[in-house]
Design an enzyme around this catalytic site. Structure first.
Site, mmCIF file in Angstrom:
data_model
loop_
_atom_site.group_PDB
_atom_site.id
_atom_site.type_symbol
_atom_site.label_atom_id
_atom_site.label_comp_id
_atom_site.label_asym_id
_atom_site.label_seq_id
_atom_site.Cartn_x
_atom_site.Cartn_y
_atom_site.Cartn_z
ATOM 1 N N GLU A 18 86.612 -10.251 80.696
ATOM 2 C CA GLU A 18 86.774 -10.619 79.288
ATOM 3 C C GLU A 18 85.650 -9.973 78.494
ATOM 4 O OE1 GLU A 18 87.401 -14.704 78.250
ATOM 5 O OE2 GLU A 18 88.980 -14.958 79.752
ATOM 6 N N HIS A 76 87.512 -12.148 71.471
ATOM 7 C CA HIS A 76 87.378 -11.978 72.910
ATOM 8 C C HIS A 76 88.741 -11.658 73.500
ATOM 9 C CE1 HIS A 76 88.594 -16.255 73.300
ATOM 10 N NE2 HIS A 76 88.846 -16.002 74.576
ATOM 11 N N HIS A 78 91.645 -11.764 76.750
ATOM 12 C CA HIS A 78 92.215 -12.397 77.937
ATOM 13 C C HIS A 78 92.967 -11.280 78.663
ATOM 14 C CE1 HIS A 78 92.366 -16.812 76.266
ATOM 15 N NE2 HIS A 78 91.136 -16.404 76.516
ATOM 16 N N ASP A 89 87.764 -22.287 75.845
ATOM 17 C CA ASP A 89 87.588 -21.646 74.534
ATOM 18 C C ASP A 89 87.466 -22.715 73.446
ATOM 19 O OD1 ASP A 89 87.833 -19.122 75.701
ATOM 20 O OD2 ASP A 89 89.931 -18.886 75.115
#
Length: 125
Positions: A18, A76, A78, A89
């Site tokens: 990630e 971010h 995934h 998160d």
């Protein structure tokens, strides 16, 4: 280069881990992102989670203050999807800005108000 390309390039470069980065801009009636800064993911399990390097994050926010920029988003990835926030998160969300999540599997970008979890509208990144 459009900010969206910078986000996707960063996510692809870091995969299968990630990635994390921040968007700076101006807040007003419509928030406008102007810059993207990739940050180092220092989480002990970077293949499944992210944590921005605190020193890099604080340094970026300090530099932006001198440039009249504010934090307007956190990004971010995934790598295996989905473009939705995980429970972690939600729990770790600390800033009142949209959280953008890139799903590399489907190439979708989601935006969320966390920790509550409602979707955020992003018209252009």
């Amino acid at each position: 280069m459009p900010l969206s390309q910078l986000l996707w390039q960063h996510a692809r470069r870091e995969a299968p881990l990630e990635c994390v980065g921040v968007l700076g801009g101006v807040q007003g009636a419509d928030w406008e992102a102007r810059v993207y800064v990739p940050l180092t993911n220092v989480d002990p399990l970077p293949s499944a989670r992210y944590q921005a390097d605190p020193a890099e994050l604080l340094g970026t926010l300090r530099r932006w203050r001198g440039q009249s920029l504010e934090l307007v988003g956190i990004f971010h990835s995934h790598p295996r999807g989905p473009a939705e926030p995980s429970e972690r998160d939600r729990q770790w969300a600390a800033y009142p800005v949209p959280y953008l999540i890139a799903d590399l599997r489907t190439e979708q970008l989601g935006a969320w108000w966390l920790p509550q979890g409602g979707t955020a509208e992003v018209t252009q990144v």
